[in-house]
Design a protein around this motif. Structure first.
Motif, PDB file in Angstrom:
ATOM      1  N   GLY A 231      70.981 -47.491  47.511  1.00  0.00           N
ATOM      2  CA  GLY A 231      70.214 -48.790  47.388  1.00  0.00           C
ATOM      3  C   GLY A 231      71.278 -49.696  48.255  1.00  0.00           C
ATOM      4  N   ILE A 232      70.520 -50.252  49.355  1.00  0.00           N
ATOM      5  CA  ILE A 232      71.285 -51.300  50.306  1.00  0.00           C
ATOM      6  C   ILE A 232      70.675 -52.607  50.035  1.00  0.00           C
ATOM      7  N   TYR A 233      71.494 -53.567  49.496  1.00  0.00           N
ATOM      8  CA  TYR A 233      70.986 -54.914  49.002  1.00  0.00           C
ATOM      9  C   TYR A 233      71.341 -56.064  49.979  1.00  0.00           C
ATOM     10  N   THR A 234      70.597 -56.722  50.781  1.00  0.00           N
ATOM     11  CA  THR A 234      71.224 -57.750  51.745  1.00  0.00           C
ATOM     12  C   THR A 234      70.520 -58.925  51.520  1.00  0.00           C
ATOM     13  N   ASP A 235      71.558 -59.887  51.219  1.00  0.00           N
ATOM     14  CA  ASP A 235      71.088 -61.292  50.833  1.00  0.00           C
ATOM     15  C   ASP A 235      70.315 -62.063  51.884  1.00  0.00           C
ATOM     16  N   ALA A 236      70.223 -63.311  51.557  1.00  0.00           N
ATOM     17  CA  ALA A 236      69.421 -64.257  52.626  1.00  0.00           C
ATOM     18  C   ALA A 236      70.659 -64.657  53.617  1.00  0.00           C
ATOM     19  N   GLY A 272      64.727 -64.439  49.257  1.00  0.00           N
ATOM     20  CA  GLY A 272      65.326 -64.105  50.656  1.00  0.00           C
ATOM     21  C   GLY A 272      65.835 -62.868  51.047  1.00  0.00           C
ATOM     22  N   SER A 273      65.929 -61.739  50.047  1.00  0.00           N
ATOM     23  CA  SER A 273      66.630 -60.781  50.311  1.00  0.00           C
ATOM     24  C   SER A 273      65.901 -59.667  50.931  1.00  0.00           C
ATOM     25  N   LYS A 274      66.460 -58.529  51.433  1.00  0.00           N
ATOM     26  CA  LYS A 274      65.883 -57.317  51.980  1.00  0.00           C
ATOM     27  C   LYS A 274      66.651 -56.257  51.375  1.00  0.00           C
ATOM     28  N   VAL A 275      65.886 -55.357  50.727  1.00  0.00           N
ATOM     29  CA  VAL A 275      66.459 -54.110  49.791  1.00  0.00           C
ATOM     30  C   VAL A 275      65.895 -52.756  50.465  1.00  0.00           C
ATOM     31  N   VAL A 276      66.715 -51.807  50.651  1.00  0.00           N
ATOM     32  CA  VAL A 276      66.384 -50.579  51.066  1.00  0.00           C
ATOM     33  C   VAL A 276      66.726 -49.602  50.120  1.00  0.00           C
ATOM     34  N   TYR A 277      66.002 -48.408  49.539  1.00  0.00           N
ATOM     35  CA  TYR A 277      66.450 -47.265  49.043  1.00  0.00           C
ATOM     36  C   TYR A 277      66.193 -46.239  49.920  1.00  0.00           C
ATOM     37  N   GLU A 278      67.376 -45.440  50.170  1.00  0.00           N
ATOM     38  CA  GLU A 278      66.819 -44.209  51.351  1.00  0.00           C
ATOM     39  C   GLU A 278      67.789 -42.902  50.641  1.00  0.00           C
ATOM     40  N   GLY A 279      67.406 -41.837  51.091  1.00  0.00           N
ATOM     41  CA  GLY A 279      68.011 -40.762  50.982  1.00  0.00           C
ATOM     42  C   GLY A 279      67.215 -39.438  51.071  1.00  0.00           C
ATOM     43  N   PRO A 335      63.129 -36.636  53.584  1.00  0.00           N
ATOM     44  CA  PRO A 335      63.669 -38.057  53.892  1.00  0.00           C
ATOM     45  C   PRO A 335      62.750 -38.970  52.786  1.00  0.00           C
ATOM     46  N   ILE A 336      63.258 -40.056  52.361  1.00  0.00           N
ATOM     47  CA  ILE A 336      62.684 -40.866  51.722  1.00  0.00           C
ATOM     48  C   ILE A 336      63.218 -42.289  51.813  1.00  0.00           C
ATOM     49  N   ARG A 337      62.194 -43.212  51.891  1.00  0.00           N
ATOM     50  CA  ARG A 337      62.850 -44.778  52.386  1.00  0.00           C
ATOM     51  C   ARG A 337      61.787 -45.636  51.791  1.00  0.00           C
ATOM     52  N   ILE A 338      62.418 -46.475  51.074  1.00  0.00           N
ATOM     53  CA  ILE A 338      61.715 -47.608  50.455  1.00  0.00           C
ATOM     54  C   ILE A 338      62.096 -48.948  50.757  1.00  0.00           C
ATOM     55  N   GLU A 339      61.285 -49.538  51.678  1.00  0.00           N
ATOM     56  CA  GLU A 339      61.723 -51.062  52.302  1.00  0.00           C
ATOM     57  C   GLU A 339      61.053 -51.990  51.283  1.00  0.00           C
ATOM     58  N   TRP A 340      61.915 -52.889  50.850  1.00  0.00           N
ATOM     59  CA  TRP A 340      61.493 -53.772  49.579  1.00  0.00           C
ATOM     60  C   TRP A 340      62.074 -55.195  50.113  1.00  0.00           C
ATOM     61  N   GLU A 341      60.911 -56.534  50.216  1.00  0.00           N
ATOM     62  CA  GLU A 341      61.297 -57.420  50.414  1.00  0.00           C
ATOM     63  C   GLU A 341      60.900 -58.368  48.861  1.00  0.00           C
ATOM     64  N   PRO A 342      62.050 -58.673  48.205  1.00  0.00           N
ATOM     65  CA  PRO A 342      61.549 -59.223  46.737  1.00  0.00           C
ATOM     66  C   PRO A 342      60.657 -60.467  46.798  1.00  0.00           C
ATOM     67  N   ASN A 343      60.915 -61.388  47.649  1.00  0.00           N
ATOM     68  CA  ASN A 343      59.969 -62.380  47.549  1.00  0.00           C
ATOM     69  C   ASN A 343      59.976 -63.196  46.469  1.00  0.00           C
ATOM     70  N   GLY A 344      61.120 -63.444  45.544  1.00  0.00           N
ATOM     71  CA  GLY A 344      61.085 -64.130  44.595  1.00  0.00           C
ATOM     72  C   GLY A 344      62.702 -63.860  43.951  1.00  0.00           C
TER      73      GLY A 344
END
Length: 955
Positions: A231-236, A272-279, A335-344
């Motif tokens: 899980g890679i969490y990148t804040d605003a 304002g974050s962006k999150v990626v789950y990958e592996g 491979p799996i990748r989930i791209e998520w912009e929480p928007n809240g």
């Protein structure tokens, strides 16, 4: 009720050489309405409800519990039936249906009157697992049926948002939540239905819950280490944190800490974050894996480097589920990748999965119920799907005729903040000559700290009675939002609470809502009959004197707190007067609707009741109640999902459904676009899309049982969507006027719904069951018997594919040009027009331009006849707002068209009602291959005088 004497004669008459009469013994007992059979697996009971309905109950106990049902109504007359047996089976037989119980396995098989098998229980599937909740015992049960036709279609289960339609081989969890309405009833193309009489959490299909990824796959992170995804969490600000994620399960708030989502990092700012789950995921077996994602904000999913879910969006406070399937190979790391912009600030994300299920098991029809006294269901047989739904309403109640004004256009928003906003909005519709019947006053018309007081905030609504009177003076109607929610400081809460009629979980846990500083409150227990009476009395004291026309019953799931897990939802609404909420989890909306329907009919018995509720359950239709699809999002995929959601809800036996045209929860980009336009007057790309989205949604909405716009800002009034010169404005107003032109047709459908148990919004498969190509069509439908509706749900689309069923001919509604059926055709769909077609042999009554259903056009009613087949349609009319139709105060005029002779026969009028026109002038317009009449409902044709006596015209 048939006498027991006649009953025993019926039994004796069935004795033949291969059967012997059943008598009471240790294994079998004949009842006045059926038979019980003791088998090694369960005690089984069959009851004859009608000639085409048999109730089946099964219990591991020697005695069955009481027969009380919240859903099924008492039977007035038991049909004639017989009971016979062989060495292996016991049979209950009516004139139309036979049910056989295997003495060794307890499995039930259903056969038609000719002995052909219709459906059969899987003799290895029935299970009872004891469960005790809050000191009350019951069973967690499972029952599967062997489908005798692998190609059959299965529909119903209520309204769900994953854009699924045919439930054969699919899975659905049945619980109530905002945008999700669960009805435990299905209808098959095999002309049978099953009503599962359970009020608890249920599942259709796989009886198990979805599993965490790590339970089904071996997980690897982005560096190849086993045991978790990365899980890679990148804040605003661009700062990043990385975690190992053994599961992607961030789906609900934490009980006792409702500011945080389970399993997510607490020290991360999601704004304002962006999150990626990958592996990588490594399957332990090969096959088709069924996934369910849970999302708020923006989410896209890639598996094997391919997008399996294109970007979807939901507002942060109201997440959604979506299902998809992927074929994977055992042992192959994918491979799996989930791209998520929480928007809240509070955000939700999840991905769970079912392991592959063998086709023979997947195609079984399986019900699972969390907490029931026994397995209890009704098998309903019919000549066709309509007949099956008629059987459902025989069991659960007729659907009353809604007030005629409810068939018109409704304007709503979240929310009109003042009395002036309400009145000025309705006045603007009248000024612009845009038809409208109903305006809605949503929540928080009360003072901020007085939720549940049923009192207006007099600073914003200084004269509620004068406001209602002014609406009525403009030929409008007004609906008021009433919640089953009460702040603890209100007198109404205290009235409930002193009798033990308030759910206490939210009070014990000090749950405060989102209004102002946050206020403490809870919901009343609608399962208590005296509490229901009090709920109505409070409404009667405060709202009825003001003259409101209808009731909007919001949050009737009950939704005491958003975004909590199911266990906590049950805690917040328990105990009920009938027992633990685990046992009665799904039926709250039904109980609440009963309070209003019976309450109003008790004090104003001749004024038609109208309720709109955000949830529903089997039997809801008997309380003159419609359901809307909740706080859906403003995306094209959400508009598309409403088509299948509305169709399956309609096939679930509840005919009146609606939605928020334009969607409720608005993407930030559309909000920003509207603000920019208000400041600059310029239409940017996002506003262009917003206007097209609303245009397409209005086009679709004009052909649903109830036509209603609602949502958060930007406002949904057409004059707030676009200026008069804009094609969006022109199209929306044109379809609103068309809805009113078609009112004679639409209101006749409402009459058919009551008298004939008809379904207004109809999947293609209902009318074309013999054409298997219709079984999976989920994006077009019939609106009544005549109109084929094909909504456009892709941005920028100017054409779409439409399937025209075989064995039929069709006419373009706008041009009158004829099309042969039995094929897919890509048809034009310009911005301003949705594809709309008329079936050959249809007869459509249409009226002139009116501004509300309170008006009556001076023009002759137009009767459009579409040649190419014989036709038959009955025009239904009554007073429109009272219950005179229950006293036979109505008229029916039957129109019959003979295609070979090109003659239209208008039969003698049946019935009459006060204010009825005795003499009529009909404008008869014919459309056929030789007469491609454009805009036929407005065309001038042959005038036919009618005085109530039979008349025939050559056309």
């Amino acid at each position: 009720m048939k006498s027991l004497h006649l009953f025993w004669i019926a039994v004796a008459l069935t004795i033949g050489t291969s059967t012997q009469s059943c008598t009471k013994s240790s294994a079998t007992e004949i009842l006045s309405d059926g038979v019980t059979i003791e088998t090694p697996t369960a005690n089984v009971r069959l009851k004859a409800v009608t000639d085409k309905i048999i109730r089946v109950s099964a219990s591991p106990d020697s005695k069955f519990p009481d027969d009380a049902s919240l859903v099924a109504l008492p039977v007035n007359e038991i049909p004639e039936f017989s009971v016979t047996q062989t060495d292996d089976s016991v049979y209950l037989t009516t004139s139309q249906l036979k049910a056989a119980v295997d003495k060794h396995t307890g499995a039930v098989t259903f056969l038609d009157k000719n002995g052909k098998k219709i459906l059969q229980e899987n003799d290895e599937s029935r299970s009872f697992k004891p469960i005790t909740v809050e000191g009350t015992g019951g069973y967690t049960v499972t029952q599967s049926f062997l489908s005798l036709d692998d190609n059959e279609g299965i529909y119903g289960l209520g309204q769900h948002q994953s854009n699924e339609f045919n439930y054969k081989g699919k899975n659905e969890e049945l619980f109530q939540y905002n945008t999700k309405v669960s009805i435990p009833f299905v209808v098959s193309t095999g002309n049978y239905g099953i009503l599962w009489d359970s009020y608890s959490l249920c599942r259709w299909g796989n009886p198990d819950d979805y599993r965490q990824l790590g339970n089904i796959f071996t997980l690897y992170d982005n560096e190849g280490r086993e045991g978790a995804l990365t899980g890679i969490y990148t804040d605003a600000k661009g700062d990043t944190m990385t975690r190992q994620e053994p599961m992607i399960y961030f789906e609900h708030l934490i009980r006792g800490d409702l500011n945080h989502v389970v399993n997510l990092p607490r020290d991360f700012n999601f704004y304002g974050s962006k999150v990626v789950y990958e592996g990588e995921i490594e399957p332990r077996e090969s096959g088709t894996f069924d996934f369910i994602m849970y999302y708020s904000g923006y989410q896209t999913i890639y598996i094997d480097n391919k997008p399996v879910v294109e970007q979807r969006w939901r507002t942060a406070w109201n997440p959604n589920s979506y299902k998809f399937s992927v074929d994977l190979e055992k042992g192959k790391r994918t491979p799996i990748r989930i791209e998520w912009e929480p928007n809240g600030g509070v955000a939700y994300c999840g991905l769970r999965v079912y392991a592959p299920t063998p086709d023979d098991k997947k195609n079984q029809l399986t019900w699972w119920g969390e907490m029931q006294d026994m397995i209890d269901y009704y098998f309903i047989y019919g000549d066709n799907m309509d007949d099956v739904i008629s059987g459902y309403r025989t069991l659960t109640g007729k659907s009353p005729i809604m007030p005629k004004w409810a068939m018109g256009y409704w304007q709503s928003r979240e929310k009109y903040n003042t009395q002036d906003e309400v009145l000025s909005t309705l006045a603007e519709f009248r000024k612009r000559r845009i038809p409208i019947d109903n305006i809605v006053i949503d929540w928080q018309h009360w003072e901020e700290d007085a939720w549940g007081s049923h009192e207006f905030d007099r600073k914003r609504f200084p004269d509620p009675k004068g406001m209602v009177d002014s609406i009525h003076a403009m030929n409008g109607r007004v609906m008021i939002s009433v919640w089953p929610k009460f702040y603890v400081t209100t007198e109404h809460f205290k009235e409930f609470d002193k009798n033990g009629w308030m759910y206490q979980g939210a009070i014990r846990d000090s749950i405060r809502d989102w209004v102002g500083p946050g206020y403490l409150g809870s919901f009343y227990d609608a399962y208590d009959p005296d509490a229901r009476k009090l709920f109505w009395e409070q409404m009667n004291d405060h709202y009825m004197p003001l003259g409101f026309d209808a009731w909007w019953m919001d949050a009737s799931e009950p939704n005491i707190r958003d975004c909590t897990d199911i266990e906590y939802r049950k805690y917040l609404s328990t105990p009920t007067a009938l027992g633990p909420s685990a046992k009665y989890f799904n039926a709250y909306a039904l109980m609440n609707a009963e309070a209003i329907y019976n309450g109003q009919r008790g004090v104003e018995p001749d004024k038609r009741v109208f309720l709109l509720t955000r949830s529903g359950f089997s039997g809801l239709q008997r309380y003159s109640t419609a359901t809307w699809s909740g706080d859906i999002a403003t995306r094209w995929e959400d508009m598309e999902a409403q088509i299948s959601a509305g169709l399956n809800f309609s096939v679930s036996g509840i005919p009146y459904w609606t939605m928020d045209i334009g969607g409720f929860c608005v993407e930030d980009r559309f909000v920003a676009a509207q603000r920019e336009y208000n400041f600059t007057g310029k239409e940017n790309d996002d506003l262009k899309e917003w206007r097209e989205l609303n245009t397409r949604w209005y086009q679709f909405g004009a052909f649903t049982p109830l036509f209603r716009a609602h949502g958060q800002w930007p406002f949904r009034e057409v004059f707030n969507i676009a200026p008069e010169s804009h094609q969006a404005y022109k199209s929306i107003t044109a379809y609103t006027k068309l809805r009113y032109n078609l009112m004679p047709y639409i209101y006749s459908l409402a009459g058919m719904t009551y008298f004939n148990d008809y379904t207004i919004m109809r999947p293609m498969v209902m009318d074309f069951t013999d054409d298997k190509a219709t079984f999976d069509i989920k994006d077009q439908y019939m609106f009544g018997p005549a109109l084929l509706v094909a909504p456009v749900y892709k941005y920028g689309a100017r054409s779409r594919s439409v399937y025209f069923p075989e064995g039929s001919r069709w006419y373009d509604f706008y041009s009158g040009k004829m099309i042969e059926g039995g094929r897919d055709i890509t048809v034009d769909a310009p911005y301003e027009r949705m594809p709309l077609y008329v079936r050959a042999g249809s007869i459509i009554p249409a009226g002139g331009d009116i501004m509300s259903t309170a008006e009556e056009s001076d023009e002759p009613m137009t009767i459009v006849v579409y040649g190419g087949n014989d036709g038959d349609f009955t025009l239904y009319e009554d007073e429109g707002t009272n219950y005179g139709y229950e006293r036979d105060e109505f008229s029916k005029i039957r129109f019959r068209y003979d295609d070979a002779g090109s003659t239209l026969t208008i039969e003698s009028r049946e019935g009459q009602y006060p204010g009825m026109k005795a003499d009529r002038l009909f404008n008869v317009v014919k459309v056929d291959g030789n007469h491609a009449t454009p805009n036929a409902i407005k065309a001038k044709g042959q005038l036919v005088k009618y005085n109530g006596e039979k008349v025939t015209a050559n056309i």
